[in-house]
Enzyme design. Sequence first.
Site, mmCIF file in Angstrom:
data_model
loop_
_atom_site.group_PDB
_atom_site.id
_atom_site.type_symbol
_atom_site.label_atom_id
_atom_site.label_comp_id
_atom_site.label_asym_id
_atom_site.label_seq_id
_atom_site.Cartn_x
_atom_site.Cartn_y
_atom_site.Cartn_z
ATOM 1 N N THR A 516 0.861 -1.180 0.000
ATOM 2 C CA THR A 516 0.000 0.000 0.000
ATOM 3 C C THR A 516 0.901 1.234 0.000
ATOM 4 O O THR A 516 2.103 1.127 0.200
ATOM 5 C CB THR A 516 -0.857 0.076 1.281
ATOM 6 N N LYS A 540 7.150 3.027 2.215
ATOM 7 C CA LYS A 540 8.310 3.662 2.872
ATOM 8 C C LYS A 540 7.980 4.266 4.240
ATOM 9 O O LYS A 540 8.875 4.687 4.955
ATOM 10 C CB LYS A 540 8.846 4.800 1.993
ATOM 11 N N VAL A 570 13.392 1.118 -1.634
ATOM 12 C CA VAL A 570 14.432 1.931 -2.284
ATOM 13 C C VAL A 570 14.865 1.192 -3.544
ATOM 14 O O VAL A 570 15.229 0.015 -3.492
ATOM 15 C CB VAL A 570 15.673 2.095 -1.381
ATOM 16 N N ALA A 572 13.259 0.021 -6.067
ATOM 17 C CA ALA A 572 12.378 -1.078 -6.522
ATOM 18 C C ALA A 572 13.101 -2.415 -6.414
ATOM 19 O O ALA A 572 13.531 -2.791 -5.333
ATOM 20 C CB ALA A 572 11.883 -0.803 -7.939
ATOM 21 N N LEU A 574 16.031 -3.312 -7.505
ATOM 22 C CA LEU A 574 17.504 -3.316 -7.467
ATOM 23 C C LEU A 574 17.981 -3.786 -6.087
ATOM 24 O O LEU A 574 17.445 -3.366 -5.077
ATOM 25 C CB LEU A 574 18.057 -1.912 -7.760
ATOM 26 N N GLY A 625 2.505 9.451 -17.089
ATOM 27 C CA GLY A 625 2.305 8.712 -15.834
ATOM 28 C C GLY A 625 3.606 8.417 -15.102
ATOM 29 O O GLY A 625 3.658 7.517 -14.267
ATOM 30 N N ASP A 639 10.697 12.341 -1.569
ATOM 31 C CA ASP A 639 10.722 10.899 -1.751
ATOM 32 C C ASP A 639 12.173 10.384 -1.698
ATOM 33 O O ASP A 639 12.470 9.372 -1.058
ATOM 34 C CB ASP A 639 10.075 10.586 -3.109
ATOM 35 N N LYS A 643 14.134 7.844 0.949
ATOM 36 C CA LYS A 643 14.922 6.671 0.542
ATOM 37 C C LYS A 643 16.327 6.734 1.117
ATOM 38 O O LYS A 643 16.888 5.719 1.550
ATOM 39 C CB LYS A 643 14.958 6.578 -0.984
#
Length: 782
Positions: A516, A540, A570, A572, A574, A625, A639, A643
């Site tokens: 979520t 996060k 952080v 995705a 990776l 998007g 953001d 991270k």
Amino acid sequence: MTKVVHKFGGSSLSSATRYKAVANIVLGHCKAGDCVVVSAAGKTTNTLVKLWQSYVQQDDKAFNDILLQVENHQRQLLSELFSEASAQSLRSQLQDELVTIAKAANARTLHEATLLAHGEVWSARLLAHLLNTLNVSASDVDARGLFAQHQGQLLHAQNKQACLSQIDTSKINVVTGFIAADCDGNTITLGRNGSDYSATLLANYIDAEAVSIWTDTQGVFSTDPRKVGSAVKYPKVCRVQANLLARLGNPVLHAKTLSPLKDTNIKLQVRSSYEPEIIGTEIVKQGYSKEKRFITTFEELDLIRVEELVNGEVRTLSQLIQHSIHHFSKGGEDYLLVPSNDTHAVATHLQGRGNIVETHLRGVALVAPEYEITQLSQQAAVVLEQQDVVIRFTHSDSNYALFLTDQSIDSDVLAILHDKLVNKGREIAVIIAGLGNVGEVFVEQCQAQIEKLQAAFDLKVVALLRSKEMLFCPSGISISNWQQQWRSESQHYSQADLLERISELDYEHKVIIDITASDAFSDMYPSFVEQDCHLISANKYAGTAPRNWYAKLLEQLQERNLFWRYNTSVGAGLPINFALADLQNSGDKVTRIEGVFSGTLSWLCSSYDGSQPFSDLVIKAQQMGYTEPDPREDLSGRDMQRKLLILARDLGLELDVEDIELEPLMPTHLAQGDWGAFLANKQDLDVFYAQRAEQAARDGKALRYTGALDIDEHGKVAAKVGIAYVESGSAIANLTPGDNIFVITSQWYQQNPLVIQGPGAGKEVTAAGIHSDLYWLTQNLK
Ligand code: ADP
Ligand code: ASP
Ligand code: MG
């Protein structure tokens, strides 16, 4: 008024500190009218048994030594718990009792049960007094006035009457466990470990709502957690299996504990007095829990074959030796497993009908569901043979198998057996929250992943949650057509509903996967952890929550041996968190992390070449998007700031969001007002960006938006997210638009930093990254 019976075993009363801890639990969990059943302190009963043996052997020296030992122990507890004045009457009562014991020994009139009863009497008196000194109204109750027995049968109607009249509803009643009386008022005991039985018996008589058995482990485990670190705690165990374990001599519950609960709705749980905040094991009625696998061990038993065993004789014999006796039939013959010390008494009682087949046996018993037992017992035999354990006798029944040997089964062998026989059947219940872009792909990918994990784990998706609706199916949702099931079965839910459903789950492990973007959902993490759930978050919020909250969550997880993975929060998919953990685990020291951790800002900065205004790029990204609905959320840099905080905390740094300096990628005044206001003044952003880009070009550099964390040799930390002018030709300058990059400098990677780079967003990679966390979890639960 509903009453609860709490029972504290010797292991919970092994020192003055433990008495204080128990008093605290009573303060927090009991109300007037409740009963607290106590065992003798620590190993007191063992010492009293030795005292009795020395009396029988007429070894006066040993008798006096042991009696002194008992006295010293009690005096020490008194002096550590109370002031001189406060303990005065307890001390003189103790003195009188010791004198009586010594006199009876001299006169050869000592009575075994009366002697053993002192342990529980002292415990109850001491705890009641301790509660009084804490201003709690409590009094000690001698169970010999509550439980009467005639010819081996408890007089239930009379006892119930006695309990109802003597249990004081205005106080906490501290009741002696283990002891009872016969019709003539002589002391009898309920057998070793019998206080559990006292507790359930009392609960039955007073019609209590629940019984809590407080001990020194967190509940009932797959095997003794003191011997095998990987033993699994079961949240629920059915009465039949608990009973069988008890009959096999497992100490966590006494053999007769469950009988008074038969045909009642009294709840029974086993929990830890050392960690009272942790939910223990609930012993539930048949059908309310799946059957589990257990391994329990034996020490020093003799195997006796009995001719013409009479009905009720096993009970008489166990009463005689004050110990439960395991009985089984094999090949038409009846066998008893009797503690070696008691074989003589049993054989004498059997008057020639008892043949001692084997002596001084040790061994293990495997308890498992009927459909598994044959295969598991074959496997067990193989493992034991591989471990050079020579089996002298085996027996298997529909739900257990015994392996008796004359070697002790040490913890190593037990751990191997456990690993091969119990761990294989591990179950995980998966709860997936958030069915947005990433969530849906994650669920799609589940099918194949679950098949892959299935060999070692029985993994079931038991719940899918959107913000207001959930599909909750404890036996598992069929992933291939979850949408259909969702349409017909999903229901509106509240946070309380969700927690309740989770608490009812009967799985060895539970994991919440948070996909979520909700801070309200991450606020529930502590409650999930309280329900023994592991956590996997793509979200996060929790990872960047204020330090106090975050530290408490980590502490709570650690206490319960639970895992929390958040690799996709952080970069995705990776493997940045893996890399940082790996470096640190291999003894390296990270000194700098720099990079671009936002796909949007990466795309914007790397795509800008001056041919069009920066705001046009922003609008284009929004239309494709690539941005948050309001792109200023991306331009704010917040953001990336979060991270960077997650990465910093992964390095063990105690930072909060505010400790990371933040320079937005826009003039401050553009953050005000609505999106329309921004559009009206977008040329201010163009000028802002163009000036800096030109400056960069003049210096032969590239403008990028980066996060950087530096730790100097004194451990001082500097962290910033903002505009950076990077060397053209460097990895950050050459970044493919949209990709993330992490440049890690460390002791070992000083000249040439370690670079991790690639797509840092996108539903497929993110969903796969969450699967990687789930895989990691299963590997680490093994
Ligand atoms: P108490 O004094 O509270 O009655 P016991 O010593 O009788 O406690 O029983 C608790 C002990 O049982 C634990 O310390 C543990 O070593 C042992 N034990 C053996 N098997 C298990 C199991 N499967 N689960 C939990 N505890 C077990
Ligand atoms: N004190 C007794 C024993 O050690 C009873 C009990 O602890 O449950 O066996
Ligand atoms: Mg016990």
